[in-house]
Scaffold this active site. Structure first.
Site, mmCIF file in Angstrom:
data_model
loop_
_atom_site.group_PDB
_atom_site.id
_atom_site.type_symbol
_atom_site.label_atom_id
_atom_site.label_comp_id
_atom_site.label_asym_id
_atom_site.label_seq_id
_atom_site.Cartn_x
_atom_site.Cartn_y
_atom_site.Cartn_z
ATOM 1 N N GLY A 30 0.818 -1.221 0.000
ATOM 2 C CA GLY A 30 0.000 0.000 0.000
ATOM 3 C C GLY A 30 0.843 1.258 0.000
ATOM 4 N N HIS A 33 -29.545 16.773 -10.850
ATOM 5 C CA HIS A 33 -29.997 17.900 -10.023
ATOM 6 C C HIS A 33 -30.692 17.356 -8.784
ATOM 7 C CE1 HIS A 33 -31.492 21.858 -9.035
ATOM 8 N NE2 HIS A 33 -32.675 21.322 -8.825
#
Ligand code: NAD
Length: 456
Positions: A37, A445
């Site tokens: 990682g 929206h």
């Protein structure tokens, strides 16, 4: 056995490359000296965002009156925040381990030392690690970067000094903090500590914090943070550090004569440098400003040697590292068509509050490149959702448009949660959308992302 690919470093570049090459049926060995990682997952993006989210919850709870909410006796437990951060990191690291296991990629824990095969033995590499040797046809260097320690007297062996790794690991919050470097790391930590009630001073050598970003966007953050009580000193030079005292020369202190500042901790975040540890035997590898020089496919000057991520010093972002890895492995596998990296359309985010997100060139960069541009600007309050959820904020969205062909060259925003929709702007920049083309894209929206439609 001879591996097709040996990868040094298991960060976003290394594990992405390992997964892609393994998925293509190639034998891959990946060496990682610490945890899979890399910086991003273990001591960078993910732990920072976990702590910042905790701080934001606390801060929002204590500032909820503007939404008609009163919360009493709000408190936080820093050790619980730290514990949660550790669990988030652990789960993600385990996920990467699992993904590499699933693809039958060999992962070796230790520092790897690669060297070319001796002359006459063909092309390839021997990699020594933990007293064992591994042979590979191709080599990919993904060794990342380390915190840069500037040559300021009094930094070395000073227990009051932290780098970002120390700050993330600290069991307790500092009572006060001075942050040297008002870049991305500096301003994200300034946000964390300020929201948890720690007095913060930021010392920045340049005339502005976040000097690489759009100045108008940065100005909004600067004004908000100064008003909130964060002490931000720009054009300020650190002369020396003694214990927990920092001597600076600054136009903002003592009428321009400078002064002394003190805090329990001093966080130094003045950039990172490519990590070339273990690469001594590749002494012919070409460097550029201390980082490994690569071409458009992430190939170095040495045959069959690739480099990806921070070690290339290109743009030190995890998503650049993983994209470089995809391109490099594609080149190695001779994929048709060969992929390339759109360096002109790399989004970046600074997790301050409000967030700053940008992609593409700024107005100033356009000017320095002699590109005539039209600059469109709109406060974020043109989005209904932004108004509903960001009481007292105005935000800003700027779009840089090519004045000749009307293509979108850059977008720069401040306002929550612009990190979540900057990718739509990246898509437009990456694909060379013109304003009329981008106008045909429908945004849901009510979302804050609609600002990208409104501004057109
Ligand atoms: P940076 O380059 O972003 O900022 C360093 C800052 O320190 C600059 O503003 C510079 O002018 C200033 N500075 C340099 N020397 C100084 C001195 N002696 N005194 C005062 N100021 C000085 O570097 P960083 O913040 O350390 O981050 C390192 C890398 O990690 C960057 O490439 C950054 O993009 C990356 N990063 C990204 C994220 C993100 O994407 N959200 C988060 C953290 C880090």
């Amino acid at each position: 056995m001879k591996y097709f690919l040996a990868i040094i470093g298991g960060g976003p570049a290394g594990y992405t490359a390992a997964e892609k090459a393994s998925k293509a049926g190639k034998d891959v060995v990946l060496f990682e000296q610490s945890a899979l990682g890399g910086t991003c997952l273990n001591v960078g993006c993910i732990p920072t965002k976990s702590l910042l989210y905790g701080a934001k919850q606390y801060f929002n709870a204590t500032h909820a009156q503007k939404y008609g909410v009163t919360a009493e006796n709000v408190a936080f437990d820093f050790s619980a925040m730290q514990k949660r951060k550790t669990i988030v990191v652990r789960k993600l690291v385990a996920g990467i381990k699992q993904r590499l296991n699933n693809e039958h990629c060999t992962v070796v824990n230790g520092v790897a030392y690669p060297r070319p095969l001796p002359e006459g033995k063909g092309e390839g590499f021997i990699i020594s690690c933990n007293e064992a040797e591994y042979e590979a046809e191709n080599l990919m260097i993904c060794t990342g970067s380390t915190n840069f320690v500037p040559p300021i007297p009094g930094i070395k062996d000073n227990p009051a000094i932290w780098d970002s790794t120390d700050a993330l690991a600290a069991a307790e919050l500092p009572k006060s903090i001075i942050i040297v470097g008002g870049g991305v790391i500096g301003m994200e930590f300034a946000t964390l500590y300020h929201e948890l009630g720690v007095p913060v001073t930021v010392i920045e050598a340049m005339p502005t914090i976040l000097p690489n970003l759009d100045p108008e966007v940065v100005q909004i953050l600067l004004e908000k943070y100064k008003k909130a009580g964060i002490n931000i000193l720009t054009s300020t030079k650190v002369e020396k550090i003694e214990g927990n005292e920092v001597s600076v020369s600054s136009p903002s202190l003592q009428g321009g004569d400078g002064g002394r500042l003190a805090a329990e901790r001093i966080l130094v975040s003045v950039g990172r440098r490519a990590n070339l540890l273990g690469l001594e035997a590749l002494n012919d590898i070409e460097l550029e400003r201390g980082a490994i020089k690569i071409d458009e496919f992430c190939k170095t000057n040495l045959p069959n040697v690739y480099a990806c991520g921070d070690v290339t010093g290109k743009i030190m972002l995890a998503h650049v590292a993983s994209r470089q890895a995809e391109v490099a492995v594609g080149r190695m596998l001779k994929e048709i068509p060969l992929q390339r990296i759109a360096y002109n359309a790399i989004p970046s985010v600074v997790y301050t509050n409000p967030e700053i997100a940008s992609v593409g060139i700024t107005e100033a960069q356009a000017e320095s490149m002699s590109i005539p541009v039209e600059v469109k600007k709109l406060p974020m309050t043109f989005s209904g959702r932004f108004m509903a959820e960001n009481e007292g904020e105005t935000g800003l969205c700027k779009m840089i448009v090519d004045a000749k062909n009307h293509s979108v060259l850059g977008v720069h925003c401040i306002g929550n949660p612009c990190s979540e929709f900057i990718s739509a702007a990246s898509f437009a920049v990456r694909n060379g959308y013109t304003v009329p083309e981008f106008r045909q894209v429908v945004f849901p929206h009510p979302t804050v992302s609609e600002i990208l439609h409104e501004i057109l």
